[in-house]
Design a protein around this motif. Structure first.
Motif, PDB file in Angstrom:
ATOM      1  N   GLY A 197      42.486 -17.926  15.014  1.00  0.00           N
ATOM      2  CA  GLY A 197      41.579 -18.168  13.890  1.00  0.00           C
ATOM      3  C   GLY A 197      42.318 -18.792  12.720  1.00  0.00           C
ATOM      4  O   GLY A 197      43.371 -19.408  12.885  1.00  0.00           O
ATOM      5  N   THR A 198      41.785 -18.601  11.531  1.00  0.00           N
ATOM      6  CA  THR A 198      42.396 -19.169  10.329  1.00  0.00           C
ATOM      7  C   THR A 198      43.583 -18.323   9.900  1.00  0.00           C
ATOM      8  O   THR A 198      43.500 -17.097   9.859  1.00  0.00           O
ATOM      9  CB  THR A 198      41.364 -19.239   9.183  1.00  0.00           C
ATOM     10  N   HIS A 199      44.672 -18.997   9.586  1.00  0.00           N
ATOM     11  CA  HIS A 199      45.894 -18.332   9.127  1.00  0.00           C
ATOM     12  C   HIS A 199      46.201 -18.800   7.704  1.00  0.00           C
ATOM     13  O   HIS A 199      46.191 -20.005   7.434  1.00  0.00           O
ATOM     14  CB  HIS A 199      47.054 -18.675  10.063  1.00  0.00           C
ATOM     15  N   PHE A 200      46.467 -17.847   6.800  1.00  0.00           N
ATOM     16  CA  PHE A 200      46.761 -18.142   5.397  1.00  0.00           C
ATOM     17  C   PHE A 200      48.247 -17.965   5.113  1.00  0.00           C
ATOM     18  O   PHE A 200      48.888 -17.061   5.667  1.00  0.00           O
ATOM     19  CB  PHE A 200      45.967 -17.199   4.480  1.00  0.00           C
ATOM     20  N   TYR A 201      48.767 -18.787   4.210  1.00  0.00           N
ATOM     21  CA  TYR A 201      50.163 -18.732   3.779  1.00  0.00           C
ATOM     22  C   TYR A 201      50.252 -19.420   2.423  1.00  0.00           C
ATOM     23  O   TYR A 201      49.216 -19.793   1.844  1.00  0.00           O
ATOM     24  CB  TYR A 201      51.094 -19.370   4.829  1.00  0.00           C
ATOM     25  N   ASN A 202      51.441 -19.581   1.878  1.00  0.00           N
ATOM     26  CA  ASN A 202      51.595 -20.086   0.516  1.00  0.00           C
ATOM     27  C   ASN A 202      52.523 -21.280   0.417  1.00  0.00           C
ATOM     28  O   ASN A 202      53.411 -21.462   1.248  1.00  0.00           O
ATOM     29  CB  ASN A 202      52.145 -18.972  -0.392  1.00  0.00           C
ATOM     30  N   SER A 203      52.323 -22.031  -0.655  1.00  0.00           N
ATOM     31  CA  SER A 203      53.247 -23.079  -1.065  1.00  0.00           C
ATOM     32  C   SER A 203      53.614 -22.795  -2.516  1.00  0.00           C
ATOM     33  O   SER A 203      52.727 -22.707  -3.377  1.00  0.00           O
ATOM     34  CB  SER A 203      52.601 -24.463  -0.946  1.00  0.00           C
ATOM     35  N   ILE A 204      54.911 -22.617  -2.761  1.00  0.00           N
ATOM     36  CA  ILE A 204      55.403 -22.333  -4.110  1.00  0.00           C
ATOM     37  C   ILE A 204      56.416 -23.413  -4.453  1.00  0.00           C
ATOM     38  O   ILE A 204      57.434 -23.545  -3.763  1.00  0.00           O
ATOM     39  CB  ILE A 204      56.059 -20.941  -4.188  1.00  0.00           C
ATOM     40  N   GLU A 205      56.101 -24.200  -5.479  1.00  0.00           N
ATOM     41  CA  GLU A 205      56.967 -25.304  -5.883  1.00  0.00           C
ATOM     42  C   GLU A 205      57.334 -26.183  -4.691  1.00  0.00           C
ATOM     43  O   GLU A 205      58.493 -26.524  -4.479  1.00  0.00           O
ATOM     44  CB  GLU A 205      58.189 -24.789  -6.632  1.00  0.00           C
ATOM     45  N   ASN A 206      56.310 -26.528  -3.908  1.00  0.00           N
ATOM     46  CA  ASN A 206      56.439 -27.404  -2.735  1.00  0.00           C
ATOM     47  C   ASN A 206      57.292 -26.830  -1.604  1.00  0.00           C
ATOM     48  O   ASN A 206      57.767 -27.572  -0.748  1.00  0.00           O
ATOM     49  CB  ASN A 206      56.935 -28.794  -3.134  1.00  0.00           C
ATOM     50  N   VAL A 207      57.488 -25.517  -1.584  1.00  0.00           N
ATOM     51  CA  VAL A 207      58.188 -24.847  -0.490  1.00  0.00           C
ATOM     52  C   VAL A 207      57.173 -23.939   0.202  1.00  0.00           C
ATOM     53  O   VAL A 207      56.487 -23.144  -0.444  1.00  0.00           O
ATOM     54  CB  VAL A 207      59.392 -24.013  -0.992  1.00  0.00           C
ATOM     55  N   LYS A 208      57.079 -24.070   1.512  1.00  0.00           N
ATOM     56  CA  LYS A 208      56.147 -23.266   2.306  1.00  0.00           C
ATOM     57  C   LYS A 208      56.729 -21.868   2.490  1.00  0.00           C
ATOM     58  O   LYS A 208      57.870 -21.717   2.903  1.00  0.00           O
ATOM     59  CB  LYS A 208      55.940 -23.935   3.662  1.00  0.00           C
ATOM     60  N   TRP A 209      55.915 -20.857   2.192  1.00  0.00           N
ATOM     61  CA  TRP A 209      56.283 -19.453   2.398  1.00  0.00           C
ATOM     62  C   TRP A 209      55.196 -18.807   3.246  1.00  0.00           C
ATOM     63  O   TRP A 209      54.061 -18.693   2.819  1.00  0.00           O
ATOM     64  CB  TRP A 209      56.402 -18.716   1.064  1.00  0.00           C
ATOM     65  N   ASP A 210      55.567 -18.386   4.437  1.00  0.00           N
ATOM     66  CA  ASP A 210      54.632 -17.699   5.324  1.00  0.00           C
ATOM     67  C   ASP A 210      55.245 -16.345   5.666  1.00  0.00           C
ATOM     68  O   ASP A 210      56.034 -16.218   6.596  1.00  0.00           O
ATOM     69  CB  ASP A 210      54.390 -18.519   6.590  1.00  0.00           C
TER      70      ASP A 210
END
Length: 121
Positions: A66-79
């Motif tokens: 299904g859908t997976h959520f994660y983050n981008s902080i100052e153009n760096v992907k954090w999962d």
């Protein structure tokens, strides 16, 4: 939505803390969790907490589950919940929102995990 007081200097420190409070009653759906895979079904709630402490954007991608959520902080992907998957995640960095992430969990679970984090740290 950055917290005024952030006890974590990096998302990695937050990962160590939040991993200790993930449980069956904070997973979505409730009970779809295992101590052997603690990140399982915690992506939406974790992406909200990451944004609370570090700002940035919430992103999503489609996975076999299904859908997976994660983050981008100052153009760096954090999962912080990538470990729940046994296969590579097909990141497509679709812009998402707090509303969409919250609709995948609940306000009660979000409040519970925030409370547990504040008690632990």
């Amino acid at each position: 939505m950055q917290s005024p007081v952030n006890p974590f200097t990096t998302p990695l420190e937050l990962y160590r803390a939040i991993a200790s409070v993930w449980s069956a009653d904070t997973s979505s759906p409730t009970g779809a969790w295992s101590p052997s895979n603690p990140a399982q079904n915690h992506c939406s709630i974790t992406s909200l907490v990451v944004q609370d402490f570090f700002g940035g954007e919430i992103l999503s991608t489609k996975t076999s589950g299904g859908t997976h959520f994660y983050n981008s902080i100052e153009n760096v992907k954090w999962d912080l919940t990538a470990s729940q998957f046994s296969e590579p995640i097909p990141y497509d960095d679709t812009p998402s929102s707090r509303e969409l992430a919250l609709s995948d969990t609940s306000g009660e679970k979000y409040a519970l995990i925030k409370e547990r984090l504040s008690r632990a740290f």
